[in-house]
Design an enzyme around this catalytic site. Structure first.
Site, PDB file in Angstrom:
ATOM      1  N   GLU A 138       9.287  -1.273  -0.305  1.00  0.00           N
ATOM      2  CA  GLU A 138       9.765  -0.188  -1.176  1.00  0.00           C
ATOM      3  C   GLU A 138       8.783   0.975  -1.201  1.00  0.00           C
ATOM      4  O   GLU A 138       9.188   2.143  -1.218  1.00  0.00           O
ATOM      5  CB  GLU A 138      10.007  -0.722  -2.596  1.00  0.00           C
ATOM      6  CG  GLU A 138      11.015  -1.848  -2.690  1.00  0.00           C
ATOM      7  CD  GLU A 138      12.370  -1.480  -2.115  1.00  0.00           C
ATOM      8  OE1 GLU A 138      12.742  -0.277  -2.131  1.00  0.00           O
ATOM      9  OE2 GLU A 138      13.063  -2.390  -1.622  1.00  0.00           O
ATOM     10  N   ASP A 206      10.086  -1.617   7.134  1.00  0.00           N
ATOM     11  CA  ASP A 206       9.495  -2.889   7.577  1.00  0.00           C
ATOM     12  C   ASP A 206       8.171  -2.645   8.300  1.00  0.00           C
ATOM     13  O   ASP A 206       7.152  -3.279   8.010  1.00  0.00           O
ATOM     14  CB  ASP A 206      10.454  -3.611   8.527  1.00  0.00           C
ATOM     15  CG  ASP A 206      11.685  -4.158   7.838  1.00  0.00           C
ATOM     16  OD1 ASP A 206      11.685  -4.220   6.598  1.00  0.00           O
ATOM     17  OD2 ASP A 206      12.652  -4.503   8.541  1.00  0.00           O
TER      18      ASP A 206
END
Length: 494
Positions: A138, A206
């Site tokens: 996040e 990621d």
């Protein structure tokens, strides 16, 4: 289109990113008189605009979602968040981290560095690195300016539409029927471009997130380990976890991320902190419908520990559950056992003090707080819990002094101003109480109310602010009025 957006909105607040991807193609651009610092996305989403939009979103979350108020949980999640942010190549962005009391596994990033984590993420993580993996993902969404990039793809989006979509998706998470009505009032566009862009964002988050984990001393395999666990569990249930629906995973994506994590893992020395299992134990207690159920849960875990002995986290959770259930004598006995092995553990000390506060043994509580204060003088949970205990004991002057001293060097939060408002009032200083109360209103998103509070202070005759207080009030009013104008320019206020 709208139906697709509504279906996605039901999956959770984490879809705030989709707000920026659902702009009507023919909407009119609204010009803002906001500072433009040269961001590549142009003037529509300037850093100032993003900051204010994030604050507006956060104020709505505070009103409509059940946020975890425990200072220890919040301080811990902030420590993980800022540890990650400090290792980012783009760490000029301010962040706000908080936990929502929701057992669903979900997390989200919103404009202005707003990062929300459902308690379900912590409860289902098996290690601190798994929790940090979700948070790193996040954080990467924010540092890579995915929200700003989304706006750049949809330059025809108007600010009123943005605000409407923002509110509609938030409403949908709390009240699906009301959310559908709100979303139907906003035009939609192609879902395919939205999905494609989101996949790109997820892959980049990621990659950057794994890098942040490695730099911060977490196990970079924590992210992919947690993702695999969620993907595996979803195969045995009719409905996928919230996080999978808002952060779609594929076998190829997990394989790519795993390969990246493996490249870092060999040279790292990872050390998990004790704070993670303790915070998790606290949340397990609050996740039960009644304290008695939590007592039974931890009692069974302690009884089943066998020859290896009970874990400290289980005993700590047992203490928290016993205290919540009002079984103070047994809780005190268990706390002594933990403290005998680790007498300077701040979590154990605060748990022991809480037992005494709840039973009204304030002198005993203050003795524990004072010992803890000598060890951890600026620890926010200690200061807030100590001040709250002083207020309950009828000593508002001491509570005020501790809060004022803390506020000189630390960034105050809503709980701080809530306690300070009460402490100043009960200590007899109505002017300072009103000033603190105005700050509380501002942090809850009530900028107009905060201004009116300060304006009333300048007008009142008794008690009348002195010269220095008046100057502070005027300076703060000038800042708040500027904030209100920004909110109006963004159509967030009338």
């Amino acid at each position: 289109m709208i139906k697709d957006v509504y279906r996605l909105a039901q999956t959770g607040i984490s879809l705030i990113l989709i707000v920026f991807l659902c702009a009507p193609a023919a909407a009119e651009v609204t010009t803002l008189d906001l500072p433009d610092i040269g961001d590549s996305t142009g003037g529509l989403l300037s850093p100032e605009f993003e900051r204010r939009l994030g604050q507006a979103f956060l104020s709505r979350v505070r009103k409509q979602a059940d946020l975890v108020a425990d200072p220890e949980v919040n301080t811990y999640i902030e420590s993980i968040g800022y540890r990650l942010v400090s290792q980012s190549d783009n760490n000029e962005q301010q962040f706000t981290f908080f936990v929502i009391n929701d057992s669903l596994i979900n997390a989200f990033a919103a404009p202005g560095g707003i990062i929300g984590i459902n308690s379900g993420v912590i409860l289902n993580a098996d290690s601190e690195s798994e929790l940090a993996g979700v948070m790193a993902h996040e954080v990467a969404h924010v540092t890579q300016k995915h929200m700003a990039r989304s706006v750049e793809m949809s330059k025809k989006m108007s600010i009123p539409t943005l605000a409407a979509m923002l509110g509609a998706i938030l409403v949908a998470t709390q009240n699906p029927e009301a959310g559908q009505a709100a979303l139907m009032a906003v035009q939609g566009v192609s879902a395919q471009a939205q999905i494609n862009f989101t996949r790109t964002n997820e892959q980049e988050a990621d990659r950057i997130g794994i890098q942040l984990l490695a730099r911060s001393g977490f196990d970079p395999r924590g992210m992919t380990g947690f993702f695999r666990k969620l993907q595996q569990s979803s195969r045995f249930s009719a409905q996928a976890p919230e996080f999978l629906r808002t952060h779609p995973l594929t076998t190829r994506r997990i394989a790519d991320a795993s390969a990246r994590a493996a490249a870092y893992s060999g040279a790292l020395e990872v050390e998990e902190s004790m704070s993670f299992p303790l915070v998790k134990a606290k949340l397990i207690v609050s996740s039960h419908k009644a304290p008695g159920e939590a007592v039974e849960y931890f009692s069974r875990r302690l009884a089943g520990a066998g020859r290896g002995g009970a874990s400290e986290a289980d005993r700590y959770g047992y203490i928290i559950a016993l205290t919540a259930a009002g079984q103070y004598a047994l809780a005190r006995e268990q706390a002594r056992r933990l403290l005998s092995g680790d007498p300077e553990n701040v979590a154990y000390l605060l748990a022991a003090a809480d037992i005494e506060v709840r039973q009204g043994n304030y002198d005993a509580a203050f003795e524990i707080f004072s010992k803890t204060e000598r060890l951890y003088p600026d620890y926010r949970p200690l200061v807030l819990n100590f001040a709250n205990a002083l207020l309950k004991a009828g000593q508002p002057g001491l509570a005020r002094d501790k809060l004022r001293e803390f506020g000189r060097f630390q960034t105050p939060d809503i709980t701080y101003f809530d306690y300070l408002t009460r402490a100043e009032a009960e200590a007899g200083d109505q002017v300072e109480s009103s000033i603190a109360n105005a700050e509380y209103y501002f942090l809850t998103g009530e900028t107009r109310v905060a201004i009116e509070q300060l304006r009333h202070l300048l007008r009142q005759q008794a008690p009348r602010p002195d010269y220095y207080q008046s100057e502070r009030i005027r300076a703060r009013m000038a800042f708040l009025e500027q904030e209100l104008e920004l909110e109006r320019a963004m159509k967030l206020r009338k």
